[in-house]
Design a protein around this motif. Structure first.
Motif, PDB file in Angstrom:
ATOM      1  N   ILE A   1      -1.420  -4.348   5.938  1.00  0.00           N
ATOM      2  CA  ILE A   1      -1.448  -3.222   4.987  1.00  0.00           C
ATOM      3  C   ILE A   1      -0.405  -2.174   5.382  1.00  0.00           C
ATOM      4  CG2 ILE A   1      -2.852  -1.304   4.140  1.00  0.00           C
ATOM      5  CD1 ILE A   1      -5.308  -3.107   4.474  1.00  0.00           C
ATOM      6  N   ALA A   2      -0.337  -1.847   6.697  1.00  0.00           N
ATOM      7  CA  ALA A   2       0.632  -0.848   7.163  1.00  0.00           C
ATOM      8  C   ALA A   2       2.058  -1.312   6.870  1.00  0.00           C
ATOM      9  CB  ALA A   2       0.445  -0.601   8.658  1.00  0.00           C
ATOM     10  N   MET A   3       2.315  -2.606   7.065  1.00  0.00           N
ATOM     11  CA  MET A   3       3.653  -3.151   6.796  1.00  0.00           C
ATOM     12  C   MET A   3       3.993  -3.011   5.310  1.00  0.00           C
ATOM     13  SD  MET A   3       6.090  -4.681   8.497  1.00  0.00           S
ATOM     14  CE  MET A   3       7.704  -4.769   7.728  1.00  0.00           C
ATOM     15  N   ILE A   4       3.017  -3.325   4.438  1.00  0.00           N
ATOM     16  CA  ILE A   4       3.255  -3.194   2.990  1.00  0.00           C
ATOM     17  C   ILE A   4       3.557  -1.735   2.638  1.00  0.00           C
ATOM     18  CG2 ILE A   4       2.143  -3.376   0.723  1.00  0.00           C
ATOM     19  CD1 ILE A   4       0.590  -5.810   1.900  1.00  0.00           C
ATOM     20  N   LEU A   5       2.769  -0.808   3.206  1.00  0.00           N
ATOM     21  CA  LEU A   5       3.015   0.619   2.949  1.00  0.00           C
ATOM     22  C   LEU A   5       4.415   1.015   3.404  1.00  0.00           C
ATOM     23  CD1 LEU A   5      -0.393   2.239   4.001  1.00  0.00           C
ATOM     24  CD2 LEU A   5       0.504   1.934   1.689  1.00  0.00           C
ATOM     25  N   ALA A   6       4.827   0.496   4.573  1.00  0.00           N
ATOM     26  CA  ALA A   6       6.156   0.835   5.096  1.00  0.00           C
ATOM     27  C   ALA A   6       7.243   0.338   4.153  1.00  0.00           C
ATOM     28  CB  ALA A   6       6.344   0.233   6.488  1.00  0.00           C
ATOM     29  N   ILE A   7       7.083  -0.892   3.643  1.00  0.00           N
ATOM     30  CA  ILE A   7       8.100  -1.450   2.735  1.00  0.00           C
ATOM     31  C   ILE A   7       8.133  -0.664   1.421  1.00  0.00           C
ATOM     32  CG2 ILE A   7       8.690  -3.484   1.352  1.00  0.00           C
ATOM     33  CD1 ILE A   7       7.613  -5.180   3.697  1.00  0.00           C
ATOM     34  N   VAL A   8       6.937  -0.378   0.871  1.00  0.00           N
ATOM     35  CA  VAL A   8       6.877   0.395  -0.375  1.00  0.00           C
ATOM     36  C   VAL A   8       7.571   1.747  -0.202  1.00  0.00           C
ATOM     37  CG1 VAL A   8       5.304   1.643  -1.911  1.00  0.00           C
ATOM     38  CG2 VAL A   8       4.807  -0.718  -1.290  1.00  0.00           C
ATOM     39  N   SER A   9       7.292   2.431   0.933  1.00  0.00           N
ATOM     40  CA  SER A   9       7.877   3.759   1.114  1.00  0.00           C
ATOM     41  C   SER A   9       9.390   3.664   1.313  1.00  0.00           C
ATOM     42  CB  SER A   9       7.215   4.478   2.288  1.00  0.00           C
ATOM     43  OG  SER A   9       7.319   3.699   3.443  1.00  0.00           O
ATOM     44  N   MET A  10       9.852   2.594   1.965  1.00  0.00           N
ATOM     45  CA  MET A  10      11.310   2.447   2.131  1.00  0.00           C
ATOM     46  C   MET A  10      11.992   2.203   0.791  1.00  0.00           C
ATOM     47  SD  MET A  10      12.518   0.745   5.612  1.00  0.00           S
ATOM     48  CE  MET A  10      11.993  -0.879   5.174  1.00  0.00           C
ATOM     49  N   VAL A  11      11.394   1.341  -0.030  1.00  0.00           N
ATOM     50  CA  VAL A  11      11.960   1.090  -1.366  1.00  0.00           C
ATOM     51  C   VAL A  11      12.001   2.395  -2.159  1.00  0.00           C
ATOM     52  CG1 VAL A  11      11.569  -0.087  -3.567  1.00  0.00           C
ATOM     53  CG2 VAL A  11      11.278  -1.333  -1.426  1.00  0.00           C
ATOM     54  N   ALA A  12      10.906   3.185  -2.072  1.00  0.00           N
ATOM     55  CA  ALA A  12      10.860   4.466  -2.784  1.00  0.00           C
ATOM     56  C   ALA A  12      11.996   5.384  -2.337  1.00  0.00           C
ATOM     57  CB  ALA A  12       9.508   5.128  -2.551  1.00  0.00           C
ATOM     58  N   VAL A  13      12.233   5.437  -1.013  1.00  0.00           N
ATOM     59  CA  VAL A  13      13.298   6.311  -0.495  1.00  0.00           C
ATOM     60  C   VAL A  13      14.657   5.863  -1.016  1.00  0.00           C
ATOM     61  CG1 VAL A  13      14.580   6.941   1.585  1.00  0.00           C
ATOM     62  CG2 VAL A  13      12.091   7.050   1.580  1.00  0.00           C
TER      63      VAL A  13
END
Lengths: 228, 228
Positions: free
Chosen positions: B35-47
């Motif tokens: 879950i943490a990895m998915i959140l990290a990827i989502v936030s990077m894409v958002a940035v």
């Protein structure tokens, strides 16, 4: 500052220093930390004078808040370490109880100092690079970013060295019963110098009584991760 | 992200979870980290999308460099953890050898993520607060500085919990000979579940042979700081 701090942390982890007496090692550790404290104070005074000279407000940034918190805890750490582990008055159970806290807070302060340095680098790059700006990635920005990355790698290496049990200073030879430092290497409870006085030999020693064993277990738990 | 990461780290340290089976604990640990990895990827894409939409250059800051490094190491950590500790193919000595590295790199990545967050907060405050500026200490700046300080305190607490030997998950009852996880609690070498199959009892167990003891010492050193 970071390099002196690092030296103070890993001084117990260098095999060539294991030949020195434990008291000498403690003096080196305390001396290096005192030097680091002096450097921290000098640099803080320099920052305040620079801010005042250029009419920049003091203590507004997260960098300054966390940095000051780290310095306050560091001075507390230095004072407590001096009073408990260097002066000969503290009783052994107190030393054994405080040692894991001393080690943990030392390493945490070290990590916090590195985080503070990274925030300071970020601030400085944003404020100093104007044309071309930081976001245009001029060579200076790339160079300082590399330095920041190296700082993280360096900090990670120091924490690796400090947390490896087999790089721990081995128990003193000819240790006396109730040696006053609480040193009990992890994974070698049978060789604890706290309850067993004779020359420790990793593979041949046996525990003498259940009572000693139970005490050993308890003290081991207290003095776990000892680097003294 | 930080809170999910923290949960994944301390899931082995909560006494009420010690009743769960080790396999269930591993699944919870792996699930939270996924879950943490998915959140990290989502936030990077958002940035990246935010930067592209507003014509801000990508990957120029130290925050982005260290953040991306942390995410790369984190995905490596996730992949290796899955392959070695979750899938049933890795041999016990490999698990025992990799476990201290897995624990160390997990905690180091966690600390690096917090440092990255602090740099991000610093950047955001400098860029967003213009009138009044960050240096004028508006209420928003003070509030976010407090959040940053709380983040450091939170991270320090998690690292404290993760490094306390007496908060370690106790050995499984009815453990079989050569239990496949390399778990050997610190300071309790005599009770190692790696070489001794019967129900472990802290105060009454004795080591059966010198050979077993020596192997115990070796495995203890390898599996030191185990949290599996």
């Amino acid at each position: 500052l970071v390099s002196v701090l690092s030296s103070a942390i890993i001084v117990y982890r260098l095999p060539w220093t294991w030949k020195c007496s434990k008291l000498l090692m403690k003096f080196i550790h305390a001396g290096l930390n005192t030097i680091a404290m002096i450097l921290a104070i000098v640099s803080m005074v320099a920052v305040f004078e620079y801010h005042n000279a250029r009419n920049i407000p003091n203590m507004y940034s997260l960098h300054s808040w966390i940095g000051l918190t780290a310095v306050i805890f560091y001075s507390l750490q230095l004072f407590l370490g001096f009073a408990v582990f260097l002066l000969p008055f503290a009783p052994v159970p107190l030393r054994a109880a405080l040692l894991p806290i001393h080690v943990y807070s030392g390493l945490t302060i070290f990590a916090t100092v590195i985080a503070t340095a990274l925030m300071g680098i970020t601030e400085k790059l944003i404020f100093s690079l104007k044309s071309p700006a930081y976001s245009a990635s001029p060579p200076e920005a790339t160079f300082v970013n590399c330095l920041g990355l190296l700082l993280v790698i360096f900090g990670a290496l120091i924490l690796w060295m400090a947390s490896r049990p087999h790089w721990k200073r081995p128990p003193e030879k000819n240790a006396k019963v109730l040696q006053p430092t609480g040193e009990t290497p992890e994974g070698t409870e049978a060789e604890s110098t706290m309850t067993d006085g004779t020359n420790a030999n990793k593979s041949d020693k046996r525990i003498n009584s259940e009572a000693a064993r139970k005490q050993n277990l308890k003290l081991d738990e207290a003095a776990q991760r000892s680097t003294m």
